[in-house]
Scaffold this motif. Sequence first.
Motif, short mmCIF file in Angstrom:
data_model
loop_
_atom_site.label_atom_id
_atom_site.label_comp_id
_atom_site.label_asym_id
_atom_site.label_seq_id
_atom_site.Cartn_x
_atom_site.Cartn_y
_atom_site.Cartn_z
N PHE A 42 95.20 91.63 83.43
CA PHE A 42 94.71 91.03 82.19
C PHE A 42 93.17 91.11 82.16
N PRO A 43 92.56 91.28 80.96
CA PRO A 43 91.11 91.48 80.87
C PRO A 43 90.25 90.39 81.53
N ALA A 44 90.76 89.16 81.59
CA ALA A 44 89.97 88.10 82.24
C ALA A 44 89.84 88.39 83.74
N PHE A 45 90.81 89.11 84.30
CA PHE A 45 90.76 89.48 85.73
C PHE A 45 90.02 90.80 85.92
N SER A 46 90.38 91.82 85.13
CA SER A 46 89.71 93.12 85.31
C SER A 46 88.23 93.02 84.95
N GLY A 47 87.90 92.07 84.06
CA GLY A 47 86.51 91.90 83.64
C GLY A 47 85.80 90.75 84.32
N ILE A 48 86.33 90.33 85.46
CA ILE A 48 85.82 89.12 86.12
C ILE A 48 84.36 89.24 86.54
N ALA A 49 83.85 90.47 86.60
CA ALA A 49 82.43 90.67 86.92
C ALA A 49 81.55 89.95 85.89
N ARG A 50 81.96 89.97 84.63
CA ARG A 50 81.18 89.29 83.58
C ARG A 50 81.22 87.78 83.77
N LEU A 51 82.40 87.27 84.08
CA LEU A 51 82.57 85.84 84.31
C LEU A 51 81.73 85.39 85.51
N THR A 52 81.70 86.25 86.52
CA THR A 52 80.91 85.97 87.72
C THR A 52 79.43 85.84 87.37
N TRP A 53 78.94 86.72 86.52
CA TRP A 53 77.55 86.63 86.04
C TRP A 53 77.29 85.27 85.42
N LEU A 54 78.17 84.87 84.49
CA LEU A 54 77.95 83.63 83.74
C LEU A 54 77.93 82.41 84.66
#
Length: 300
Positions: free
Chosen positions: A163-175
């Motif tokens: 799911f995009p929230a997992f594959s895109g977790i790099a962005r979440l990590t930044w925030l």
Amino acid sequence: QISKMFGTVVVGVGIAGLARIRDLMNPMPSSPSEHLKLFGFVSRRSFGNINEAKQISLEDALKNKDIHAAFISTENRSHEETIRMFLEAGKHVLVEYPMALSAKAAHELWEMAEQKGKVLHVEHIELLTEEYKQLKKEVAGKDLVKGTLHFTGSVLDENKSGFPAFSGIARLTWLIDLFGDLTVTSATREKQKDKNYSRMTVHFQTANKKPLTWIEERGPGMRREKKINFCFTSGCLENFPEAPRSSVGLFMQDQNLFAKKLLGQVSKEELAAEKWRILRCLDLAEVIQQYCEEPEKIYS
């Protein structure tokens, strides 16, 4: 004193796996990476050798006493199972983010590593880029009013990447790294199957109740790009600060960090903060997925 060497194996030879093999074969002089020795690599495809590195079976990698650590560079979907196998075999693990596609699995694997006294290291090269380091300096000490991080990229196969929230977790990590702990206030996702298009929009609140938005958008031919708009009491930041190029590659920086952990050179405080951040981001990714997958609430 004989210097301690850790035999390593690379599992999966996509772009990241090939970078890992290259960096393990050419460690930075007098860096912690000199304590890692590449034993071979594991792949479902048949390669024979890559440069000087030899292909070995998964079974050999798990059983071999000379292999102390595994670098896992397989597709996201198989991270969890692969980490589990190597931890059970008593090996240290470095894995590309996301470490798993569910929060529950991530917590279990972390606990397992701690019980076995093994290092479980999750690669986060997105925190090592010069662009990010400059951004972090720029944001430090400022009061956020509101902000948006908008990522675009090409299409991913969700069966493999999650799911995009997992594959895109790099962005979440930044925030989380920039603004501290966040809570999800809402999340939605728009999919256009025929166009192979997907857009996830997540609304967060900071601990000070300030709004942050994360947009993860993917479609055919979309350029890989991050746009920011962070507004502070002192003004808005809409472009990334100028950043020098680093002389050390991102995977090499990450490999050095892993080697430092193996050598016991990372403080308990740093390890605890990193563990919190990684598991917190995975917890939030799961909350986001649940919000997005909830059936539309129908009010009569």
